[in-house]
Scaffold this active site. Sequence first.
Site: not given
Length: 324
Positions: A97, A208
């Site tokens: 990420s 996300h």
Amino acid sequence: MEFTTRVALVFAGQGAQHVGMAKELFDAYSSVRALFELASDVSKKDMRKLLFHSDEATLRETINTQPAVTLASLSALTALRLAGLRAENIAWIAGFSLGEYAALVAADVLTVEEIFTLVNERGRIMHQAGEEFKKNMGDPGMAAVLGLNSGQIRAILNDQDEVFIANYNAPEQVVISGLLRQIDRLEPLLKEAGARRVMKLSVSGPFHTPLLSNASLEFKAVVTGLRFASPKIPLYSNVSGGLMTSGAEIQARMSEQISHPVLWQKIISDATERFSERVAVEIGPGSVLSGLMRANHAEYTMFSSMKLDDMKRLVEHITIQSDS
């Protein structure tokens, strides 16, 4: 000294932060202190104060976390390079990420200054998106589900539009993200299906997931203004789970990443099949990725990089002393 074993570099994401991270590296290396100054100038924040003298709540705010974790990770990368690590010593690179941004520096895709510009804007945009989500829909939440695979979890989510799979971490570790009250409603269903734990994560947005699609579009305008070089080292994408080979591809993936799940399990599976190296270094605070590497493929030998003793153990493992 000379590196004799090639290693993989995996860069930590948001959530691994803690007050005092990178302090030993800051005290030991003038290059790290210079990096802090540069990050402070770009971020318009006193990064030394933020990392060493703030509190956990302040550091946990997305707008602070993203530049702070990136700085800690790049401090470790700087120290590794001073210890002798070169591009030819790195088999492959991946960032989890947020960690994908520090990974771009390691692969020579963007400069340090450009990365801090990006993570500051990313943190600001995601913070605002989280505030808007909370105002319009309710508290956001994320939860790590242990003991179920992604197919079992998808069946329980059943195409509803308020909770999504956000991270495919390992065969039986999946993170869901979305509306907190829906996650609370789903928790007993997950446990009934066989989940060993449903562990809530402290977050400020439904990261996300498609719930951040507007933030992703806003961030696209930011990345469009930069020129992304092609990676000099094999570099994995959170979005595709595969290698990225061109600057244009990386540029597109970075804006998609905010609203797309992290395909970490796919990354590690591909890297294990494609590359023979089984030594990996977790760059950045915490040990989350070391655990995930072993959960995916137990044969990896993992090293940390945030303290001087960690660095010494790593160097002893992968170098030989030169005659000089």
